[in-house]
Design a protein around this motif. Structure first.
Motif: not given
Length: 218
Positions: A43-49, A75-80, A122-132
């Motif tokens: 998910g983190v790699a997906g966010g980097l993509l 703000l969205l990223g910080g809130a998540y 877990a996949l969503r958490q990794g993606f959103l943590t990086n993407a936001l």
């Protein structure tokens, strides 16, 4: 490999490996299971993509040009991240309560039934943590052009640089998840797991608070 490309690989590797919210979330979920840790890493790699694609397309410049949009994403990223931190602190508190020390029993029996759902989360958490992460597009927008040689076509070169970042993430974060899983017997001891969960929660909470309450980044 030319000198600029070699230098970029070193810079990108350091950037990917630098401990932060991504690293913390991968470690935390890898403590739950190998599948959850690897899913978070992917998910983190997906966010980097997403970030590298935005930088290559030049859309990341919009975030710098429109402060309100940038602040909204911040703000969205910080809130998540703050939500993940509070969740981790709550989980650490629950670990301190009474229950089977070896993690078996009813909770262990239910773990298999929740595996698929947990992996998707877990996949969503990794993606959103990086993407936001609001700093990432600005970082890529400022970093990638530095490694485009004069006279070179910018699009193919930036695509190559972006691909390198994503490949490094696909190597580093799953490796972290697998290492945590390999050390799992020790790391999952109640006292150790509680300390890691609490430390992860405190780190994520602090990162979230910085993003939510910090000044507008430029």
């Amino acid at each position: 490999m030319d000198a600029q490309l070699t230098a970029f690989v070193g810079v990108a590797a350091a950037m990917v490996a630098l401990p932060g919210a991504d690293f913390t979330v991968v470690v935390r979920n890898a403590l739950a299971s190998r599948a959850a840790g690897v899913a978070t890493a992917l998910g983190v790699a997906g966010g980097l993509l997403v970030h590298t694609a935005l930088a290559v397309a030049g859309l990341a410049a919009v975030l710098v040009a429109v402060p309100m949009l940038f602040r909204t994403i911040q703000l969205l990223g910080g809130a998540y991240v703050l939500y993940l931190g509070i969740s981790a602190l709550h989980a650490a508190r629950r670990r301190s309560g009474p229950g089977p020390e070896n993690g078996q029993g009813e909770e262990g029996e239910q773990g298999g039934a929740r595996a698929a759902k947990g992996t998707g989360r877990a996949l969503r958490q990794g993606f959103l943590t990086n993407a936001l992460n609001p700093k990432a597009p600005v970082l890529f927008l400022s970093l990638l052009p530095q490694f485009v040689p004069a006279g070179a076509a910018p699009l193919p070169r930036t695509l190559l640089l972006a691909a390198i970042v994503v490949v490094l993430a696909l190597i580093w974060f799953p490796a972290v998840a697998l290492l945590v899983d390999r050390l799992g017997r020790w790391l999952r001891r109640p006292r150790t797991a509680r300390a890691i969960e609490g430390g992860s929660g405190a780190a994520l909470t602090a990162l979230g608070l910085v993003l939510v309450t910090g000044p507008l980044l430029h």
